[in-house]
Design a protein around this motif. Structure first.
Motif, PDB file in Angstrom:
ATOM      1  N   SER A   1      11.293  12.322  -3.824  1.00  0.00           N
ATOM      2  CA  SER A   1      10.729  13.289  -2.877  1.00  0.00           C
ATOM      3  C   SER A   1       9.337  13.688  -3.335  1.00  0.00           C
ATOM      4  O   SER A   1       9.194  14.414  -4.323  1.00  0.00           O
ATOM      5  CB  SER A   1      11.624  14.527  -2.774  1.00  0.00           C
ATOM      6  N   GLY A   2       8.344  13.186  -2.638  1.00  0.00           N
ATOM      7  CA  GLY A   2       6.970  13.610  -2.890  1.00  0.00           C
ATOM      8  C   GLY A   2       6.472  13.466  -4.304  1.00  0.00           C
ATOM      9  O   GLY A   2       5.874  14.386  -4.833  1.00  0.00           O
ATOM     10  N   GLY A   3       6.731  12.365  -4.955  1.00  0.00           N
ATOM     11  CA  GLY A   3       6.258  12.143  -6.319  1.00  0.00           C
ATOM     12  C   GLY A   3       7.226  12.613  -7.392  1.00  0.00           C
ATOM     13  O   GLY A   3       6.982  12.417  -8.572  1.00  0.00           O
ATOM     14  N   PHE A   4       8.298  13.258  -6.999  1.00  0.00           N
ATOM     15  CA  PHE A   4       9.331  13.717  -7.926  1.00  0.00           C
ATOM     16  C   PHE A   4      10.593  12.907  -7.692  1.00  0.00           C
ATOM     17  O   PHE A   4      10.794  12.334  -6.629  1.00  0.00           O
ATOM     18  CB  PHE A   4       9.691  15.194  -7.675  1.00  0.00           C
ATOM     19  N   THR A   5      11.462  12.908  -8.690  1.00  0.00           N
ATOM     20  CA  THR A   5      12.841  12.478  -8.483  1.00  0.00           C
ATOM     21  C   THR A   5      13.667  13.744  -8.503  1.00  0.00           C
ATOM     22  O   THR A   5      13.633  14.496  -9.476  1.00  0.00           O
ATOM     23  CB  THR A   5      13.307  11.513  -9.585  1.00  0.00           C
ATOM     24  N   VAL A   6      14.373  13.983  -7.408  1.00  0.00           N
ATOM     25  CA  VAL A   6      15.228  15.161  -7.315  1.00  0.00           C
ATOM     26  C   VAL A   6      16.635  14.741  -7.694  1.00  0.00           C
ATOM     27  O   VAL A   6      17.160  13.752  -7.175  1.00  0.00           O
ATOM     28  CB  VAL A   6      15.215  15.749  -5.883  1.00  0.00           C
ATOM     29  N   VAL A   7      17.243  15.471  -8.619  1.00  0.00           N
ATOM     30  CA  VAL A   7      18.642  15.271  -8.973  1.00  0.00           C
ATOM     31  C   VAL A   7      19.380  16.488  -8.408  1.00  0.00           C
ATOM     32  O   VAL A   7      19.233  17.596  -8.922  1.00  0.00           O
ATOM     33  CB  VAL A   7      18.858  15.146 -10.489  1.00  0.00           C
ATOM     34  N   GLU A   8      20.112  16.259  -7.331  1.00  0.00           N
ATOM     35  CA  GLU A   8      20.868  17.340  -6.706  1.00  0.00           C
ATOM     36  C   GLU A   8      22.235  17.402  -7.371  1.00  0.00           C
ATOM     37  O   GLU A   8      22.999  16.440  -7.346  1.00  0.00           O
ATOM     38  CB  GLU A   8      21.019  17.071  -5.214  1.00  0.00           C
ATOM     39  N   VAL A   9      22.524  18.535  -7.991  1.00  0.00           N
ATOM     40  CA  VAL A   9      23.764  18.725  -8.734  1.00  0.00           C
ATOM     41  C   VAL A   9      24.751  19.441  -7.812  1.00  0.00           C
ATOM     42  O   VAL A   9      24.392  20.407  -7.137  1.00  0.00           O
ATOM     43  CB  VAL A   9      23.514  19.524 -10.027  1.00  0.00           C
TER      44      VAL A   9
ATOM     45  N   ALA B   1      14.292   7.677 -17.879  1.00  0.00           N
ATOM     46  CA  ALA B   1      14.112   6.468 -18.679  1.00  0.00           C
ATOM     47  C   ALA B   1      12.727   5.854 -18.525  1.00  0.00           C
ATOM     48  O   ALA B   1      12.254   5.170 -19.413  1.00  0.00           O
ATOM     49  CB  ALA B   1      15.172   5.429 -18.322  1.00  0.00           C
ATOM     50  N   GLY B   2      12.075   6.099 -17.422  1.00  0.00           N
ATOM     51  CA  GLY B   2      10.776   5.482 -17.167  1.00  0.00           C
ATOM     52  C   GLY B   2       9.626   6.233 -17.806  1.00  0.00           C
ATOM     53  O   GLY B   2       9.805   7.200 -18.552  1.00  0.00           O
ATOM     54  N   ARG B   3       8.424   5.778 -17.501  1.00  0.00           N
ATOM     55  CA  ARG B   3       7.213   6.391 -18.029  1.00  0.00           C
ATOM     56  C   ARG B   3       6.847   7.592 -17.158  1.00  0.00           C
ATOM     57  O   ARG B   3       6.859   7.526 -15.943  1.00  0.00           O
ATOM     58  CB  ARG B   3       6.084   5.361 -18.009  1.00  0.00           C
ATOM     59  N   ALA B   4       6.546   8.723 -17.798  1.00  0.00           N
ATOM     60  CA  ALA B   4       6.084   9.958 -17.153  1.00  0.00           C
ATOM     61  C   ALA B   4       6.990  10.406 -16.000  1.00  0.00           C
ATOM     62  O   ALA B   4       6.522  10.615 -14.893  1.00  0.00           O
ATOM     63  CB  ALA B   4       4.645   9.794 -16.690  1.00  0.00           C
ATOM     64  N   PRO B   5       8.286  10.558 -16.262  1.00  0.00           N
ATOM     65  CA  PRO B   5       9.182  10.978 -15.173  1.00  0.00           C
ATOM     66  C   PRO B   5       8.897  12.414 -14.727  1.00  0.00           C
ATOM     67  O   PRO B   5       8.663  13.294 -15.562  1.00  0.00           O
ATOM     68  CB  PRO B   5      10.573  10.878 -15.807  1.00  0.00           C
ATOM     69  N   GLN B   6       8.875  12.621 -13.441  1.00  0.00           N
ATOM     70  CA  GLN B   6       8.694  13.953 -12.857  1.00  0.00           C
ATOM     71  C   GLN B   6      10.009  14.295 -12.165  1.00  0.00           C
ATOM     72  O   GLN B   6      10.301  13.778 -11.087  1.00  0.00           O
ATOM     73  CB  GLN B   6       7.533  13.961 -11.861  1.00  0.00           C
ATOM     74  N   VAL B   7      10.819  15.128 -12.800  1.00  0.00           N
ATOM     75  CA  VAL B   7      12.192  15.363 -12.359  1.00  0.00           C
ATOM     76  C   VAL B   7      12.384  16.821 -11.958  1.00  0.00           C
ATOM     77  O   VAL B   7      11.969  17.729 -12.683  1.00  0.00           O
ATOM     78  CB  VAL B   7      13.190  14.988 -13.482  1.00  0.00           C
ATOM     79  N   LEU B   8      13.014  17.007 -10.827  1.00  0.00           N
ATOM     80  CA  LEU B   8      13.438  18.331 -10.377  1.00  0.00           C
ATOM     81  C   LEU B   8      14.960  18.311 -10.310  1.00  0.00           C
ATOM     82  O   LEU B   8      15.540  17.484  -9.618  1.00  0.00           O
ATOM     83  CB  LEU B   8      12.877  18.645  -8.991  1.00  0.00           C
ATOM     84  N   VAL B   9      15.601  19.195 -11.054  1.00  0.00           N
ATOM     85  CA  VAL B   9      17.064  19.296 -11.059  1.00  0.00           C
ATOM     86  C   VAL B   9      17.433  20.459 -10.147  1.00  0.00           C
ATOM     87  O   VAL B   9      17.157  21.616 -10.457  1.00  0.00           O
ATOM     88  CB  VAL B   9      17.621  19.502 -12.479  1.00  0.00           C
ATOM     89  N   ASP B  10      18.024  20.134  -9.009  1.00  0.00           N
ATOM     90  CA  ASP B  10      18.360  21.117  -7.987  1.00  0.00           C
ATOM     91  C   ASP B  10      19.783  21.638  -8.221  1.00  0.00           C
ATOM     92  O   ASP B  10      20.757  20.924  -7.994  1.00  0.00           O
ATOM     93  CB  ASP B  10      18.232  20.481  -6.604  1.00  0.00           C
ATOM     94  N   LEU B  11      19.883  22.884  -8.668  1.00  0.00           N
ATOM     95  CA  LEU B  11      21.175  23.494  -8.993  1.00  0.00           C
ATOM     96  C   LEU B  11      21.674  24.420  -7.881  1.00  0.00           C
ATOM     97  O   LEU B  11      22.627  25.163  -8.086  1.00  0.00           O
ATOM     98  CB  LEU B  11      21.068  24.288 -10.300  1.00  0.00           C
ATOM     99  N   ARG B  12      21.080  24.384  -6.717  1.00  0.00           N
ATOM    100  CA  ARG B  12      21.440  25.339  -5.663  1.00  0.00           C
ATOM    101  C   ARG B  12      22.841  25.124  -5.100  1.00  0.00           C
ATOM    102  O   ARG B  12      23.405  26.040  -4.520  1.00  0.00           O
ATOM    103  CB  ARG B  12      20.397  25.310  -4.545  1.00  0.00           C
ATOM    104  N   ARG B  13      23.421  23.940  -5.272  1.00  0.00           N
ATOM    105  CA  ARG B  13      24.764  23.676  -4.745  1.00  0.00           C
ATOM    106  C   ARG B  13      25.825  23.645  -5.841  1.00  0.00           C
ATOM    107  O   ARG B  13      26.929  23.176  -5.641  1.00  0.00           O
ATOM    108  CB  ARG B  13      24.758  22.366  -3.955  1.00  0.00           C
TER     109      ARG B  13
END
Length: 145
Positions: free
Chosen positions: A34-42, A63-75
């Motif tokens: 999503s928009g340059g990020f990887t969203v992990v919906e938990v 695992a990749g180079r320069a990961p941009q991760v958003l961990v979505d804990l809303r659910r």
């Protein structure tokens, strides 16, 4: 003992996941770009029995180079120290690879858990996902930690 002291604990073996590869969804986590990020919906309950499913997703997306991760804990309906340990490990992995990991949560109980564990300054939660950026552009800037 702080969660960081367990960051070095053995986990699933590191794999050669490509930056664009997203792990298969499970009942507890799904990932999507999503928009340059990887969203992990938990989803659901994250405890000792289910933290491994979250760890698999976070291992893959960091695992990749320069990961941009958003961990979505809303659910999330339940989250304990097992989940915190997984988040600390994934944050360390992302930083080691030149990336970042941020949390998204609008739940007061998640904020209380982060505060009680001393991790609120490490993981100041965003209230919502940032709007997606245009294809090919840099991810939108996040508020500072």
């Amino acid at each position: 003992m702080s969660p960081e002291s367990h960051d070095q604990a053995p986990g699933p073996p590191e794999c050669g996941t490509a930056e664009s590869e997203v792990p298969t969804a499970s009942p507890y986590a799904r990932s999507y770009p999503s928009g340059g990020f990887t969203v992990v919906e938990v989803l659901g309950e994250i405890d000792m029995a289910t933290a491994g499913a979250l760890a698999e997703h976070l291992d893959a997306v960091t695992a990749g180079r320069a990961p941009q991760v958003l961990v979505d804990l809303r659910r999330v309906t339940f989250f304990d120290c097992s989940g915190l340990r997984v988040l600390c490990r994934a944050d360390r992995r992302a930083k080691e690879r030149g990336g970042s990991l941020r949390l998204v949560s609008d739940q007061p109980r998640i904020h209380r858990l982060l505060r009680a564990s001393g991790l609120l300054s490490r993981f100041p939660p965003l209230p919502a996902l940032p709007p997606p950026s245009r294809p090919g552009s840099a991810p939108p800037p996040l508020p500072p930690r």
